[in-house]
Design a protein around this motif. Structure first.
Motif, PDB file in Angstrom:
ATOM      1  N   VAL A   4      48.441  18.896  84.658  1.00 22.06           N
ATOM      2  CA  VAL A   4      48.429  20.015  83.719  1.00 22.06           C
ATOM      3  C   VAL A   4      48.600  21.305  84.519  1.00 22.06           C
ATOM      4  O   VAL A   4      47.852  21.547  85.464  1.00 22.06           O
ATOM      5  N   PRO A   5      49.584  22.141  84.169  1.00 15.76           N
ATOM      6  CA  PRO A   5      49.750  23.414  84.895  1.00 15.76           C
ATOM      7  C   PRO A   5      48.494  24.269  84.803  1.00 15.76           C
ATOM      8  O   PRO A   5      47.781  24.233  83.796  1.00 15.76           O
ATOM      9  N   ALA A   6      48.239  25.044  85.837  1.00 10.07           N
ATOM     10  CA  ALA A   6      47.014  25.848  85.919  1.00 10.07           C
ATOM     11  C   ALA A   6      46.870  26.792  84.731  1.00 10.07           C
ATOM     12  O   ALA A   6      45.787  26.938  84.166  1.00 10.07           O
ATOM     13  N   GLN A   7      47.970  27.434  84.275  1.00 12.24           N
ATOM     14  CA  GLN A   7      47.862  28.372  83.158  1.00 12.24           C
ATOM     15  C   GLN A   7      47.518  27.645  81.861  1.00 12.24           C
ATOM     16  O   GLN A   7      46.829  28.202  81.007  1.00 12.24           O
ATOM     17  N   THR A   8      47.954  26.394  81.715  1.00 14.29           N
ATOM     18  CA  THR A   8      47.614  25.614  80.515  1.00 14.29           C
ATOM     19  C   THR A   8      46.142  25.229  80.533  1.00 14.29           C
ATOM     20  O   THR A   8      45.483  25.242  79.506  1.00 14.29           O
ATOM     21  N   GLN A   9      45.612  24.901  81.715  1.00  9.93           N
ATOM     22  CA  GLN A   9      44.199  24.546  81.834  1.00  9.93           C
ATOM     23  C   GLN A   9      43.311  25.730  81.487  1.00  9.93           C
ATOM     24  O   GLN A   9      42.255  25.569  80.908  1.00  9.93           O
ATOM     25  N   TYR A  32      48.682  16.070  78.014  1.00 11.86           N
ATOM     26  CA  TYR A  32      49.773  16.979  78.367  1.00 11.86           C
ATOM     27  C   TYR A  32      51.095  16.210  78.515  1.00 11.86           C
ATOM     28  O   TYR A  32      52.144  16.653  78.032  1.00 11.86           O
ATOM     29  N   THR A  33      51.029  15.050  79.166  1.00  8.26           N
ATOM     30  CA  THR A  33      52.229  14.226  79.361  1.00  8.26           C
ATOM     31  C   THR A  33      52.811  13.808  78.025  1.00  8.26           C
ATOM     32  O   THR A  33      54.029  13.912  77.805  1.00  8.26           O
ATOM     33  N   GLU A  70      45.618  15.181  81.521  1.00  9.42           N
ATOM     34  CA  GLU A  70      46.960  14.866  82.036  1.00  9.42           C
ATOM     35  C   GLU A  70      47.714  13.974  81.059  1.00  9.42           C
ATOM     36  O   GLU A  70      48.903  14.207  80.790  1.00  9.42           O
ATOM     37  N   MET A  92      51.672  13.499  84.231  1.00  9.07           N
ATOM     38  CA  MET A  92      51.984  14.847  84.698  1.00  9.07           C
ATOM     39  C   MET A  92      50.706  15.659  84.876  1.00  9.07           C
ATOM     40  O   MET A  92      49.844  15.641  84.000  1.00  9.07           O
TER      41      MET A  92
END
Length: 199
Positions: free
Chosen positions: A187-192, A121-122, A118, A185
């Motif tokens: 992390v969006p599921a697709q990024t994970q 990503y942030t 997170e 923030m």
């Protein structure tokens, strides 16, 4: 917890300090018409938005460390108790407590990994916001200065400072984007899913 974010932002500051401390030659040489230079790391370190991001990321990293510390303390305490009193426990109870401790340790590691992702990503999203804000500024400077070539300062060992547009970019960014306010923030599921797919 790994101090990934603090280290990253400190590295940007060190890069900027090293660049400004570099010994300028007595004769910087001619200004080459149409050649301009821009130093993104210095903009990230010295612009008001970049400094706001660095300060806020340090706060968020400290908050995460504060969140994770009780888990580490509890796990360490339980491990010490098992070590000292384990021999007096029946084998099945000892096994249950070891399994429970191992599960808590895995949950703590998972939480730490989630929080680090997170934070990473942030930081990336805030740097992207700065990049998006500075992009039209660089385009305008490129045109105003009559640049035919805009070089990355990290690829240039020495140059005539008159070709450097970084100070102007910082001034204009400070006006266009004086600060950034944000929280950690998710992390969006697709990024994970991307790193797992890449492995």
């Amino acid at each position: 917890m790994k101090t990934l974010i603090i280290a990253a932002t400190a590295a940007a500051s060190l890069l900027a300090t090293a660049a400004s401390a570099q010994q300028a030659p007595a004769n910087p040489g001619p200004v080459i018409p149409g050649v301009c230079v821009y130093y993104n790391a210095r903009l990230l370190a010295q612009s008001s938005a970049g400094q706001a991001v660095e300060a806020r990321m340090q706060q968020l990293a400290q908050e995460v460390q504060g969140e994770l510390q009780p888990y580490a303390t509890q796990i360490q305490t339980e491990a010490q108790q098992l070590q000292t009193s384990g021999s007096s426990l029946p084998a099945d109870q000892l096994q249950q407590r070891r399994q429970a401790l191992q599960q808590r340790a895995q949950e703590a590691q998972q939480l730490e990994s989630t929080r680090e992702n997170e934070l990473r990503y942030t930081l990336g999203m805030q740097r992207q916001a700065i990049t998006e804000a500075v992009s039209p500024i660089l385009t305008a400077l490129y045109q105003e200065k009559g640049c035919g070539l805009l070089l990355d300062r990290e690829s240039v060992f020495m140059m005539n400072p008159a070709m450097d547009v970084t100070d102007l970019a910082i001034q204009r960014l400070n006006t266009a984007l004086p600060t950034l306010s944000f929280n950690r923030m998710p992390v969006p599921a697709q990024t994970q899913a991307q790193p797992a797919a890449a492995n």
